[in-house]
Design a protein around this motif. Sequence first.
Motif, short mmCIF file in Angstrom:
data_model
loop_
_atom_site.label_atom_id
_atom_site.label_comp_id
_atom_site.label_asym_id
_atom_site.label_seq_id
_atom_site.Cartn_x
_atom_site.Cartn_y
_atom_site.Cartn_z
N UNK A 1 0.84 -1.04 0.00
CA UNK A 1 -0.04 -0.16 0.39
C UNK A 1 1.31 1.51 0.08
N UNK A 2 0.41 2.29 -0.19
CA UNK A 2 0.77 3.80 0.04
C UNK A 2 1.60 3.83 1.01
N UNK A 3 2.96 4.53 1.11
CA UNK A 3 2.82 4.78 2.12
C UNK A 3 2.90 6.11 3.33
N UNK A 4 1.17 5.72 3.57
CA UNK A 4 0.92 6.97 3.76
C UNK A 4 -0.18 6.29 5.06
N UNK A 5 0.26 6.54 6.44
CA UNK A 5 -1.13 6.36 7.55
C UNK A 5 -1.62 6.06 7.76
N UNK A 6 -2.96 5.75 7.83
CA UNK A 6 -4.63 6.16 7.75
C UNK A 6 -4.85 7.13 9.38
N UNK A 7 -5.07 7.76 9.21
CA UNK A 7 -4.96 8.69 10.28
C UNK A 7 -7.35 8.95 10.90
N UNK B 1 16.45 -1.35 17.62
CA UNK B 1 15.75 -0.39 18.24
C UNK B 1 15.53 1.10 16.36
N UNK B 2 16.47 1.45 16.53
CA UNK B 2 16.48 2.21 15.51
C UNK B 2 16.38 1.61 13.92
N UNK B 3 16.34 0.79 13.69
CA UNK B 3 15.89 0.42 12.50
C UNK B 3 14.53 -0.27 11.86
N UNK B 4 13.78 -0.92 13.38
CA UNK B 4 12.60 -1.09 13.57
C UNK B 4 12.60 0.54 13.49
N UNK B 5 12.36 1.96 14.26
CA UNK B 5 11.80 2.82 14.00
C UNK B 5 12.10 3.56 12.78
N UNK B 6 13.29 3.23 11.11
CA UNK B 6 13.49 3.42 9.94
C UNK B 6 12.49 2.80 9.31
N UNK B 7 12.54 0.72 10.05
CA UNK B 7 11.69 0.27 8.66
C UNK B 7 9.44 1.31 8.79
N UNK B 8 9.37 1.74 10.20
CA UNK B 8 8.33 2.06 10.29
C UNK B 8 7.67 2.96 9.04
N UNK B 9 9.04 4.18 9.47
CA UNK B 9 9.01 5.23 8.65
C UNK B 9 9.01 4.78 6.61
N UNK B 10 10.07 3.89 6.62
CA UNK B 10 9.97 4.19 5.40
C UNK B 10 8.84 3.59 4.88
N UNK B 11 8.21 2.48 5.44
CA UNK B 11 7.44 1.07 4.74
C UNK B 11 5.97 1.94 5.24
N UNK B 12 5.74 2.30 5.89
CA UNK B 12 5.00 2.74 6.46
C UNK B 12 3.93 4.07 6.11
N UNK B 13 5.73 5.22 6.58
CA UNK B 13 5.42 6.82 6.27
C UNK B 13 4.92 6.77 8.11
N UNK B 14 5.34 5.87 9.07
CA UNK B 14 5.13 6.26 10.36
C UNK B 14 5.82 6.97 11.14
#
Length: 485
Positions: A138-144, A194-207
């Motif tokens: 899906x698009x890298x945009x969280x559902x708000x 932990x840092x890579x988890x944060x990066x993964x959430x941002x890169x794949x999910x836009x969070x």
Amino acid sequence: MHPDSRLDSIEQLVVVVAQLQAEVQRLRADNEQVRAENAVLRAENADLRRRLGMNSSKSSVPPSSDGLVRPRAQAGAKAGGRRRGKQPGASGLTLRLAEDPDRVVQHRPQRCAGLSCGADLGDGREYGRQRRQVLELPDRRPVVVEHQLISVECGECGQVSEPAVPAGVSGRVQYGTGVKAAAVYARAAQFLPFARVAGLLGDLLGVRVSTGFVHQMVAEAARRLGPFVSRTAALLHVQQVLHADETPARVGGGFKYVHVACTPELTLFHVGGRGKADIDAGGVLPGFTGTLVRDGYAAYRHLTDAEHAWCGAHLIRDLRGVHESDPAGQQWAEVMATTLLAAKKTTEQAVAAGRDSLSNDEISHLRACHAGALAYGREQNPPDRDGKLSRAGTLIERFATHRDMILRFTVDLAVPFTNNQAERDLRPVKLQQKISATWRTLQGLADFATLRSYLSTAAKHGKDALDVLKQLTTGPWLPEPATSS
């Protein structure tokens, strides 16, 4: 010649003969000493060659110590008939057409493909249709999701009524259960730092989250698992067959141990040292009255309420290490390994045939083979002049002393030949260390162990990891009473 001269010659000859005899005795003593020293050197040389060639395939050292060079395939490794890759009967993954695709794109020719035609196909009759689907992220945009709390004033009395705040909506802006579960999943199921988890959430999910947020979510998830830990410990304690093992984990520059008690349906880890009290600290093994499948570590011996079964895979590795260091002088090890594998095959065939036990004749035959291998081993490895046994001799006496424990699987078909269940369940500890290196704090390791207990048990019950992590916000998923293998 004067008689006195002859007498002097005889006396001199006697002296010379006595000197020669003394020299011969000295040389014999020296020769015996050289032989003894040579035997010691040969034994040391064999032990050094054994240690240099030691790896996970022929000793109890973990696979992580093998380095980049994988051990060559051993004959014993094929005893089970397994080939590389997917095993027969194992479930696979096949892409299947979705019945309700999110988007449909139709491709229809506009002109006839005939070389001499080229007519317009706008009104042409449909002849056939192929369905082909592409699965995409899906698009890298969280559902708000915005929650509007609307206050209403009563027209009769003027009282203002406010709606109840939905569960989990505590601040003006916050992350939902899906984001929190994804952070814990990436850490506890995929072993990312932990840092890579944060990066993964941002890169794949836009969070975009902080490393501190990931730390907080992991710790909070582990704290919520108290009821799960209590339930799982109680279920494990009453199993018929239980697997136990431990593995070292690097914490803050030192080492602690992650202990596991498990069955094919349940997994429970705890963290501590390696002594008896540390083994008992998990709350499962004290008073356990079933059969405990384990390796040869002596700290488990105090669990006298349980029957004990020695892991056959560990024994095969020990035998292989002894045999490969001196194939001609340690043929007994090959005979013993063959005996164990024959016993394994016999029990597997009995289980496949639906039998509850081996016959007395089958058990007697296997025990006779075991005794014969021991006698052969003692013949090949007598004690030295001081009565001291070699490493191979010590292994022989271990097989003699613990015969019932080693052959437990032949008298109770519910007991497996190996402790592979525990080793498989412990593997994520080594995997996490390979990916993320050490744990900085003991509490961090304890949280990891608790979460792995939860995810491993859920997976054994066919539960989705993200689903059970989301469920933590209202209470953990709990396993139902299950039976051991």
